[in-house]
Design an enzyme around this catalytic site. Structure first.
Site, PDB file in Angstrom:
ATOM      1  N   ARG A 283       0.847  -1.208   0.113  1.00 22.60           N
ATOM      2  CA  ARG A 283       0.034   0.026   0.063  1.00 22.60           C
ATOM      3  C   ARG A 283       0.780   1.160   0.080  1.00 22.60           C
ATOM      4  NH1 ARG A 283      -1.885  -3.548   4.001  1.00 22.60           N
ATOM      5  NH2 ARG A 283      -4.095  -4.287   3.510  1.00 22.60           N
ATOM      6  N   LYS A 308      -1.941  -1.655   7.939  1.00 19.61           N
ATOM      7  CA  LYS A 308      -3.616  -1.541   7.897  1.00 19.61           C
ATOM      8  C   LYS A 308      -4.196  -2.604   9.038  1.00 19.61           C
ATOM      9  CE  LYS A 308      -8.047  -0.784   5.084  1.00 19.61           C
ATOM     10  NZ  LYS A 308      -8.556  -0.999   3.939  1.00 19.61           N
ATOM     11  N   HIS A 372      -2.233   2.210  -5.707  1.00 21.06           N
ATOM     12  CA  HIS A 372      -2.866   1.022  -5.317  1.00 21.06           C
ATOM     13  C   HIS A 372      -3.255   0.082  -6.570  1.00 21.06           C
ATOM     14  CE1 HIS A 372      -4.380  -0.469  -1.635  1.00 21.06           C
ATOM     15  NE2 HIS A 372      -5.633  -1.246  -2.383  1.00 21.06           N
ATOM     16  N   ARG A 375      -0.610  -2.334  -6.804  1.00 22.13           N
ATOM     17  CA  ARG A 375      -0.879  -3.435  -5.835  1.00 22.13           C
ATOM     18  C   ARG A 375      -1.679  -4.465  -6.495  1.00 22.13           C
ATOM     19  NH1 ARG A 375      -1.258  -4.715  -0.250  1.00 22.13           N
ATOM     20  NH2 ARG A 375      -3.304  -4.977   0.593  1.00 22.13           N
ATOM     21  N   HIS A 398      -4.213  -9.239   3.656  1.00 23.09           N
ATOM     22  CA  HIS A 398      -5.806  -9.231   3.695  1.00 23.09           C
ATOM     23  C   HIS A 398      -6.485  -9.989   4.893  1.00 23.09           C
ATOM     24  CE1 HIS A 398      -6.467  -8.290  -0.970  1.00 23.09           C
ATOM     25  NE2 HIS A 398      -5.959  -7.058  -0.220  1.00 23.09           N
ATOM     26  N   TYR A 407     -10.062 -10.513  -7.155  1.00 28.02           N
ATOM     27  CA  TYR A 407      -8.880 -10.599  -8.254  1.00 28.02           C
ATOM     28  C   TYR A 407      -9.288 -11.749  -9.383  1.00 28.02           C
ATOM     29  CZ  TYR A 407      -6.374  -7.482  -5.561  1.00 28.02           C
ATOM     30  OH  TYR A 407      -5.979  -6.492  -4.457  1.00 28.02           O
TER      31      TYR A 407
END
Length: 428
Positions: A283, A308, A372, A375, A398, A407
């Site tokens: 990120r 995050k 992003h 990413r 994640h 994805y």
């Protein structure tokens, strides 16, 4: 400075030999009886008790004052020529660095190193220190004068947010949103605002102001935080309707577009930023907060700290990325963060966004490319290479596998091999 006696024009004189760069020359010039001897390019001063006292007073050259800078990461910047003995000592240390552009050395800042360096340089230099590890005091905000209808976010909310270790960006958002909310209900104390009034306010935002889903969710979160976490309410705002989130697919670059983008960047720092973001799936907040101490080049891995959700993870460094980082470190010699701004602090996310947009536009990529996007592209390209979603989830950090599964809707892997049923129809 060297002083000898000579006989000149039937008088005895002191002949003074002194280097042109010696700052004592100014004192000799201002001495009332000094003369410049052109033939031998030396200064002459009459031999008497007054002159002898004067020469004694300037015999010892005053030490030059130099300032050494203590940098973040406990590094010491040496801003003078440290003598041959000093250079020998510096080169005996681990992790020393010489900046050929600015002509200064940096070494680890420890008590032992300081004592040794001062003992070597004390004859020539008076050393002062500036400690840049200390944070500068922030300028006090100007007191905002509120009109009779305006309401500010209560300080107790800010204290609670800080106590629970919310991020600075979340604190800023909650403070702004609660100020707007309380100003809308300026005629009421916060405890007098009912659930129905809150729902009516949300309908007003959605129907009249046409706010986005993100704005609506953030406003609900701010209101819930106040009534539940600050006031200790249980069901004060549980019945606020939340919008159904739209699920747009992220924009990704093809592998050809990614190669074209990374090849087109000529600035070494920019190239390193984009390459690390893409090849490690970072990120933008993670690249700007990445410290040198979290990079293990020998082990080919990077430790992402408190990303995050306050989660840590490790990501591997590709061979090509490792080589680029080594070149970058040698050229820029950052002292704390991998990517530093011009003044030594953190690089800003907005700077990365700006140069990335400009670069992608210049090579003809019409997509809205953001950090992003790189990413997302990295994750998609991994999936296309047959990497398991479970591994991709870990690499990206994640929390839920559902986030990673998006994805599968982007990749073209296998789709080109699906035969459309209409190709079997014979209706021409």
């Amino acid at each position: 400075m060297k002083v000898t006696e000579i006989f000149y024009r039937n008088e005895y004189w002191y002949k003074v030999e002194i280097d042109k760069t010696d700052n004592r020359i100014e004192l000799i010039k201002t001495y009332a009886y000094s003369k410049w001897y052109h033939k031998y390019k030396k200064w002459l001063i009459p031999k008497n008790e007054t002159s002898r006292t004067f020469l004694k007073s300037i015999a010892r050259q005053p030490k030059k004052e130099v300032t050494f800078i203590i940098l973040k990461g406990n590094r010491l910047r040496i801003t003078c020529h440290p003598t041959q003995e000093g250079i020998k000592f510096i080169k005996s240390l681990s992790y020393y660095y010489y900046n050929s552009e600015y002509k200064h050395w940096t070494i680890p800042y420890t008590e032992i190193n300081i004592e040794k360096l001062e003992s070597i340089l004390k004859k020539q230099y008076q050393i002062n220190y500036i400690d840049k590890r200390e944070k500068r005091a922030k300028k006090p905000y100007k007191t905002q004068i509120l009109n009779e209808h305006q309401r500010d976010c209560p300080d107790v909310v800010i204290d609670k947010l800080k106590a629970l270790r919310y991020s600075e960006s979340t604190i800023k958002i909650y403070k702004s949103f609660l100020s707007i909310f309380f100003t809308y209900h300026y005629a009421y104390q916060p405890q007098e605002i009912t659930n129905e009034m809150i729902r009516a306010y949300m309908r007003y935002l959605v129907q009249e102001r046409e706010i986005s889903e993100s704005y609506q969710n953030q406003m609900i979160n701010a209101i819930k935080f106040y009534y539940e976490k600050v006031l200790g309410g249980k069901q004060q705002t549980y019945f606020i309707d939340r919008p159904k989130k739209s699920k747009p697919l992220p924009i990704v670059l093809s592998q050809k577009e990614t190669i074209l983008l990374l090849k087109s960047v000529s600035n070494l720092k920019h190239k390193t930023i984009l390459t690390v973001i893409y090849s490690c799936g970072l990120r933008v907040s993670e690249i700007i907060n990445l410290k040198l101490s979290s990079i293990y080049l020998e082990e080919n891995k990077i430790h992402i700290v408190a990303a995050k959700g306050k989660k840590d993870r490790y990501v591997t460094i590709a061979k090509r990325t490792k080589k680029l980082i080594q070149i970058y470190l040698k050229e820029y010699a950052p002292e704390y963060y991998l990517i530093q701004g011009q003044r030594g602090g953190k690089y800003t996310a907005s700077s990365i966004q700006k140069f990335l947009k400009k670069q992608s536009y210049s090579i003809g990529i019409s997509k809205n490319v953001t950090p992003h996007t790189l990413r997302h592209s990295f994750a998609t390209h991994l999936l296309e290479k047959g990497i398991s979603l479970r591994y991709i989830q870990y690499i990206l950090g994640h929390e839920s596998s559902k986030t990673t599964e998006i994805y599968t809707h982007i990749t073209n892997m296998g789709i080109e091999n699906i035969k459309n049923p209409i190709d079997d129809f014979d209706f021409d």
